[in-house]
Design an enzyme around this catalytic site. Structure first.
Site, short mmCIF file in Angstrom:
data_model
loop_
_atom_site.label_atom_id
_atom_site.label_comp_id
_atom_site.label_asym_id
_atom_site.label_seq_id
_atom_site.Cartn_x
_atom_site.Cartn_y
_atom_site.Cartn_z
N LYS A 52 1.08 -1.16 -0.01
CA LYS A 52 0.12 0.08 -0.21
C LYS A 52 1.10 1.32 0.04
O LYS A 52 0.50 2.36 -0.60
CB LYS A 52 -0.99 0.04 1.30
CG LYS A 52 -2.05 -1.09 1.18
CD LYS A 52 -2.57 -1.30 2.38
CE LYS A 52 -3.85 -2.51 2.08
NZ LYS A 52 -4.08 -3.30 3.47
N GLN A 96 -4.27 -1.47 9.76
CA GLN A 96 -4.23 -3.09 9.14
C GLN A 96 -4.41 -4.05 10.03
O GLN A 96 -4.32 -4.07 11.38
CB GLN A 96 -2.57 -3.08 8.86
CG GLN A 96 -2.73 -4.71 8.14
CD GLN A 96 -3.02 -4.62 6.61
OE1 GLN A 96 -3.03 -3.83 5.81
NE2 GLN A 96 -3.82 -5.86 6.28
N ASP A 119 -11.03 2.84 4.27
CA ASP A 119 -11.45 1.15 4.07
C ASP A 119 -13.04 1.10 4.44
O ASP A 119 -13.48 0.06 3.95
CB ASP A 119 -10.85 0.72 5.51
CG ASP A 119 -9.65 -0.29 5.14
OD1 ASP A 119 -9.60 -0.50 3.89
OD2 ASP A 119 -9.17 -1.00 5.99
#
Ligand code: NDP
Length: 295
Positions: A52, A96, A119
């Site tokens: 990412k 994460q 997200d």
């Protein structure tokens, strides 16, 4: 002939569009910023975060990486997230997963400012998605919608069977595809491990989305020549003594049989990554009020 839906190519186009958007922000003195937060020292998570960050670098997004010691108390993670929430240079935040066992995963997702939740997992944003008004579309389902649209697969009126009911793929995808919207309006069935007769559902579907995490679960028995198969699965298996990557669909059996299919790798995976970049520039546009065109 089976249409192979090329996620790598479309993701490349989206990344180019994001890079153009970043350049437009730059000309206004703004650099879009994405923070990745890693607490669990897990090799797969480290790889994902590194990918990412590399993606950010490629398109000119300011990638900020924050690591929190895996043994630190839960509050240490929340303090770092609060700092990022308050930082005007950070437009998107991604925590994460997984987090260590002593950290409440839901609380970590809730700690992210909903306006920076690229997200789409903050409970407020999940609620908005379920209500049909997503603030950010979770990246994998969003990528699948873009892939279908680009491949000319009409979702309006289509029967879609989603195999898998996780909070990151199956459920949000079903919510997005049933929205009253051009890329929605589908009739969606969600199947899972307790579904009595999976093939009975998938065989009557126009589109089967395989997101079960079971290698090659979807074979010829589960589809018809009219089916479009979207393969979300990423499974490492041993074949002839070698470790190899396969999806949740049996690509070899379905190529040449179904109407269309996404390959693994090169289908949904690159789209997931591209949509995170897209959501970051979307977040930057909303937070700055700059009317920058998005891809
Ligand atoms: P989860 O393990 O969270 O969910 C899997 C779902 O599949 C569950 O709902 C489970 O049912 C269902 N399931 C399991 N076995 C069967 C079966 N035999 N028949 C029908 N349903 C079944 O997985 P994720 O959603 O996180 O991920 C799914 C796959 O997608 C994985 O391979 C993962 O690596 C991959 N993935 C890929 C991404 C990408 O960008 N390409 C992004 C995210 C995930 P139940 O609820 O009953 O347990």
């Amino acid at each position: 002939m089976t249409q192979i839906i090329d996620g790598e190519a479309l993701a490349g186009e989206i990344r180019e569009g994001v890079a153009d958007a970043v350049a437009a922000f730059e000309s206004e003195g703004v650099t879009p910023g994405l923070a990745t937060v890693l607490m669990e020292a897990d090799p797969a998570s480290e790889t994902y975060v590194n990918m990412k960050q590399r993606d950010c670098e490629e398109v000119g997004i300011d990638g900020i990486h924050v690591e929190v010691d895996a043994d630190a108390p839960e509050a240490a993670l929340f303090d770092r997230i609060d700092e990022l929430n308050d930082d005007d240079g950070v437009h998107g935040i991604l925590v994460q997963m997984p987090v260590p066992d002593h950290v409440d995963e839901r609380a970590a997702q809730a700690a992210v400012d909903p306006a920076k939740d690229v997200d789409g997992f903050n409970p407020e944003n999940v609620g908005r998605l379920v209500a049909g008004e997503p603030r950010f579309r979770p990246c994998t389902p969003f990528g699948i919608q873009r892939l279908l649209a680009d491949a000319g697969v009409e979702t309006a009126g289509a029967d879609v069977v989603v195999v898998g009911r996780s909070n990151i793929v199956g459920r949000p995808l079903a919510n997005l595809l049933t929205r009253r919207a051009d890329d929605g309006n589908a009739t969606v069935t969600i199947c899972h491990s307790k579904t009595a007769d999976l093939a009975a559902h998938t065989r009557r579907a126009d589109v089967v989305v395989a997101a079960a995490g079971v290698p090659e679960l979807i074979g010829r028995e589960e589809v018809t020549p009219e089916t479009t198969v979207v393969d979300v699965g990423i499974n490492r298996v041993e074949r002839d003594g070698e470790s190899t990557l396969v999806g949740d669909a049996d690509f070899e059996a379905l190529d040449g049989y179904v109407d269309a299919i996404t390959p693994v790798p090169g289908g949904v995976g690159p789209m997931t990554r591209a949509m995170l970049l897209y959501n970051t520039v979307l977040a930057a546009r909303r937070q700055t009020g700059l009317d920058v065109p998005l891809p």
